[in-house]
Design an enzyme around this catalytic site. Structure first.
Site, PDB file in Angstrom:
ATOM      1  N   ASN A  33      41.916  47.845  33.560  1.00  0.00           N
ATOM      2  CA  ASN A  33      40.529  48.240  33.863  1.00  0.00           C
ATOM      3  C   ASN A  33      40.004  47.546  35.110  1.00  0.00           C
ATOM      4  OD1 ASN A  33      40.057  45.631  33.058  1.00  0.00           O
ATOM      5  ND2 ASN A  33      38.428  46.113  31.606  1.00  0.00           N
ATOM      6  N   ASP A  57      40.522  50.750  29.644  1.00  0.00           N
ATOM      7  CA  ASP A  57      40.144  49.503  28.985  1.00  0.00           C
ATOM      8  C   ASP A  57      40.861  49.445  27.624  1.00  0.00           C
ATOM      9  OD1 ASP A  57      38.798  47.540  27.464  1.00  0.00           O
ATOM     10  OD2 ASP A  57      36.989  47.801  28.677  1.00  0.00           O
ATOM     11  N   THR A  92      38.808  42.172  24.058  1.00  0.00           N
ATOM     12  CA  THR A  92      40.011  42.550  24.811  1.00  0.00           C
ATOM     13  C   THR A  92      41.261  42.039  24.101  1.00  0.00           C
ATOM     14  OG1 THR A  92      38.892  42.650  26.939  1.00  0.00           O
ATOM     15  CG2 THR A  92      41.250  42.196  27.000  1.00  0.00           C
ATOM     16  N   ASN A  99      45.072  48.053  19.461  1.00  0.00           N
ATOM     17  CA  ASN A  99      45.355  49.349  20.097  1.00  0.00           C
ATOM     18  C   ASN A  99      46.787  49.430  20.621  1.00  0.00           C
ATOM     19  OD1 ASN A  99      42.886  50.583  19.603  1.00  0.00           O
ATOM     20  ND2 ASN A  99      41.926  49.512  21.318  1.00  0.00           N
ATOM     21  N   TYR A 145      38.881  32.688  24.334  1.00  0.00           N
ATOM     22  CA  TYR A 145      40.236  32.938  24.835  1.00  0.00           C
ATOM     23  C   TYR A 145      41.274  32.417  23.839  1.00  0.00           C
ATOM     24  CZ  TYR A 145      44.206  32.852  28.121  1.00  0.00           C
ATOM     25  OH  TYR A 145      45.419  33.047  28.734  1.00  0.00           O
ATOM     26  N   LYS A 149      43.550  34.811  21.439  1.00  0.00           N
ATOM     27  CA  LYS A 149      45.010  34.843  21.575  1.00  0.00           C
ATOM     28  C   LYS A 149      45.695  34.468  20.261  1.00  0.00           C
ATOM     29  CE  LYS A 149      45.787  35.935  25.944  1.00  0.00           C
ATOM     30  NZ  LYS A 149      46.724  36.965  26.411  1.00  0.00           N
TER      31      LYS A 149
HETATM   32  P1  NAD Z   1      44.914  38.118  35.511  1.00  0.00           P
HETATM   33  O1  NAD Z   1      43.471  37.917  35.260  1.00  0.00           O
HETATM   34  O2  NAD Z   1      45.376  38.154  36.934  1.00  0.00           O
HETATM   35  O3  NAD Z   1      45.431  39.442  34.801  1.00  0.00           O
HETATM   36  C1  NAD Z   1      44.857  40.019  33.671  1.00  0.00           C
HETATM   37  C2  NAD Z   1      44.827  41.525  33.863  1.00  0.00           C
HETATM   38  O4  NAD Z   1      44.276  42.149  32.684  1.00  0.00           O
HETATM   39  C3  NAD Z   1      43.923  41.954  35.029  1.00  0.00           C
HETATM   40  O5  NAD Z   1      44.571  42.914  35.823  1.00  0.00           O
HETATM   41  C4  NAD Z   1      42.692  42.537  34.351  1.00  0.00           C
HETATM   42  O6  NAD Z   1      42.027  43.499  35.137  1.00  0.00           O
HETATM   43  C5  NAD Z   1      43.314  43.106  33.095  1.00  0.00           C
HETATM   44  N1  NAD Z   1      42.343  43.270  32.005  1.00  0.00           N
HETATM   45  C6  NAD Z   1      41.432  42.369  31.558  1.00  0.00           C
HETATM   46  N2  NAD Z   1      40.697  42.894  30.555  1.00  0.00           N
HETATM   47  C7  NAD Z   1      41.163  44.151  30.359  1.00  0.00           C
HETATM   48  C8  NAD Z   1      40.816  45.200  29.468  1.00  0.00           C
HETATM   49  N3  NAD Z   1      39.831  45.058  28.572  1.00  0.00           N
HETATM   50  N4  NAD Z   1      41.495  46.375  29.552  1.00  0.00           N
HETATM   51  C9  NAD Z   1      42.481  46.547  30.465  1.00  0.00           C
HETATM   52  N5  NAD Z   1      42.864  45.583  31.334  1.00  0.00           N
HETATM   53  C10 NAD Z   1      42.204  44.395  31.285  1.00  0.00           C
HETATM   54  O7  NAD Z   1      45.676  36.974  34.710  1.00  0.00           O
HETATM   55  P2  NAD Z   1      47.233  36.624  34.623  1.00  0.00           P
HETATM   56  O8  NAD Z   1      47.395  35.203  34.999  1.00  0.00           O
HETATM   57  O9  NAD Z   1      48.033  37.641  35.322  1.00  0.00           O
HETATM   58  O10 NAD Z   1      47.467  36.726  33.055  1.00  0.00           O
HETATM   59  C11 NAD Z   1      48.130  37.837  32.443  1.00  0.00           C
HETATM   60  C12 NAD Z   1      48.338  37.554  30.973  1.00  0.00           C
HETATM   61  O11 NAD Z   1      49.129  36.391  30.803  1.00  0.00           O
HETATM   62  C13 NAD Z   1      47.036  37.313  30.201  1.00  0.00           C
HETATM   63  O12 NAD Z   1      47.113  37.928  28.940  1.00  0.00           O
HETATM   64  C14 NAD Z   1      46.995  35.822  30.051  1.00  0.00           C
HETATM   65  O13 NAD Z   1      46.289  35.425  28.902  1.00  0.00           O
HETATM   66  C15 NAD Z   1      48.471  35.467  29.947  1.00  0.00           C
HETATM   67  N6  NAD Z   1      48.720  34.084  30.366  1.00  0.00           N
HETATM   68  C16 NAD Z   1      48.674  33.717  31.671  1.00  0.00           C
HETATM   69  C17 NAD Z   1      48.893  32.380  32.035  1.00  0.00           C
HETATM   70  C18 NAD Z   1      48.883  31.917  33.464  1.00  0.00           C
HETATM   71  O14 NAD Z   1      49.048  30.726  33.710  1.00  0.00           O
HETATM   72  N7  NAD Z   1      48.742  32.758  34.462  1.00  0.00           N
HETATM   73  C19 NAD Z   1      49.146  31.426  31.041  1.00  0.00           C
HETATM   74  C20 NAD Z   1      49.157  31.837  29.710  1.00  0.00           C
HETATM   75  C21 NAD Z   1      48.976  33.169  29.388  1.00  0.00           C
END
Ligand code: NAD
Ligand code: UDP
Length: 314
Positions: A33, A57, A92, A99, A145, A149
């Site tokens: 989204n 979304d 989310t 979903n 968060y 999770k």
């Molecule tokens: P990011 O914010 O760059 O990516 C998250 C993506 O999800 C974005 O593109 C955002 O637009 C999309 N999104 C958010 N809400 C949404 C919704 N309701 N519907 C559809 N899309 C939605 O963050 P990231 O670092 O790329 O993280 C990706 C995943 O990895 C996440 O789930 C995060 O919790 C997990 N994660 C990341 C890290 C890290 O260090 N980067 C560590 C632990 C877990």
């Protein structure tokens, strides 16, 4: 060729994953989204006939036929982004998991959940092993968060036990690399962007708190390996780099690498900020034959180059 859906595919990690899966010859549907994701992250994939971007979304059901795999990444990950609309963050995580699990059930797809080291909260067991249940504040500003999770993990396990869905759970530790947004708010992007502009480097608290930083390419390799394990292995499995650094050490490394004139400034420590974090990756080594290969200095060099170029592109 597999048909694979990546929710959150336009984000930092998701865009690298989509790129990897397209390079392996799969058909990829990127569902996002664009809350924290940006279309420039997936621009290089848009002319590929096997890549589809769907602006959707995950709070709402999404239907499609004939999927082989789902990677569920949709969720803002930086504290400033997930705290911006905390209720939306929980929705989310929880409704998104429901979903995507529902979609996996309908299509008989295998589904992987991008969980997080945050399920361990402010850990009292160090380093963190997967069997540790964590130390999470259920009512604090990070809870939307962390608890979102944790609830997703529960949902994954219950869909597996009740409906025989093939699931995989990974717990990702702090990951950095190109395509993080310059205003993402997480520590590596903040420090690199500040250093490149000779602005003050913002240390929250004393800077003695620790994190273990994993470069994006190592994570993507671990994620794909996890998806390809036998159905019996569902995790959860930690994916992170076990080399632990204090935030002050990170700041010093960034200043040294960039030759910056930035000074350190100390700001208040956010509530519930974990004091230490380091993954135990014994399980990933054993089950995935995986361990990180890119050390902090080399990874930082790559993100420094990226942000130097980014400033001219945007
Ligand atoms: P990011 O914010 O760059 O990516 C998250 C993506 O999800 C974005 O593109 C955002 O637009 C999309 N999104 C958010 N809400 C949404 C919704 N309701 N519907 C559809 N899309 C939605 O963050 P990231 O670092 O790329 O993280 C990706 C995943 O990895 C996440 O789930 C995060 O919790 C997990 N994660 C990341 C890290 C890290 O260090 N980067 C560590 C632990 C877990
Ligand atoms: N941090 C910091 N300065 C910043 C951004 C973050 O000192 O400009 C600290 C933050 O307080 C935390 C650590 O760096 O202790 C990692 O923060 P980040 O938001 O990257 O990840 P998380 O806390 O979710 O692990």
């Amino acid at each position: 060729m597999k048909k694979i859906l990546v929710s959150g595919g336009a984000g930092f990690i998701g865009s690298h994953l989509c790129t990897r899966l397209i390079n392996e010859g799969h058909h990829v549907i990127c569902l996002d989204n664009l809350f924290t994701g940006v279309e420039t992250n997936i621009e290089h994939l848009k002319n590929n006939s096997h890549f589809e971007f769907v602006n959707h979304d995950v709070e709402f059901p999404y239907l499609i036929e004939g999927l082989d795999e789902i990677y569920n990444l949709a969720c803002p990950a930086s504290p400033i982004h997930y705290q911006y609309d905390a209720i939306k963050t929980i929705k989310t995580s929880v409704l998104g998991a429901i979903n995507m699990l529902g979609l996996a059930k309908k299509t008989n797809a295998k589904i992987l959940q991008a969980s997080t080291s945050e399920v361990y909260g402010d850990p009292v067991v160090h380093p963190q092993v997967e069997s540790y249940w964590g130390n999470v504040n259920p009512i604090g500003i990070r809870s939307c968060y962390d608890e979102g999770k944790r609830c997703s993990e529960t949902l994954f396990m219950d869909y597996h036990r009740q409906n025989n869905i093939r699931i995989k759970i990974i717990r990702i530790f702090n990951t950095y690399g190109p395509r993080m947004l310059p205003n993402d708010g997480r520590v590596v992007s903040n420090f690199v962007v500040q250093a490149l502009q000779n602005h003050d480097i913002t240390i929250y608290g004393t800077g003695d708190q620790t994190r273990s930083f994993q470069y994006i390419d190592d994570l993507i390799e671990g994620m794909v390996r996890m998806m390809n394990t036998e159905d019996e292995f569902i995790g959860p499995v930690n994916l992170g780099n076990p080399n632990e650094f204090s935030i002050l050490e990170l700041a010093e490394k960034v200043i040294q690498l960039t030759g910056s004139k930035s000074k350190l400034v100390f700001k208040p420590l956010p509530h519930d900020d974990p004091k230490q974090r380091q993954p135990d990756i014994t399980l990933a080594k054993e089950k995935l034959n995986w361990q990180p290969t890119i050390e902090l200095g080399d990874g930082l060099q790559k993100i420094v180059e990226y942000f130097k170029e980014y400033r001219y592109r945007n």
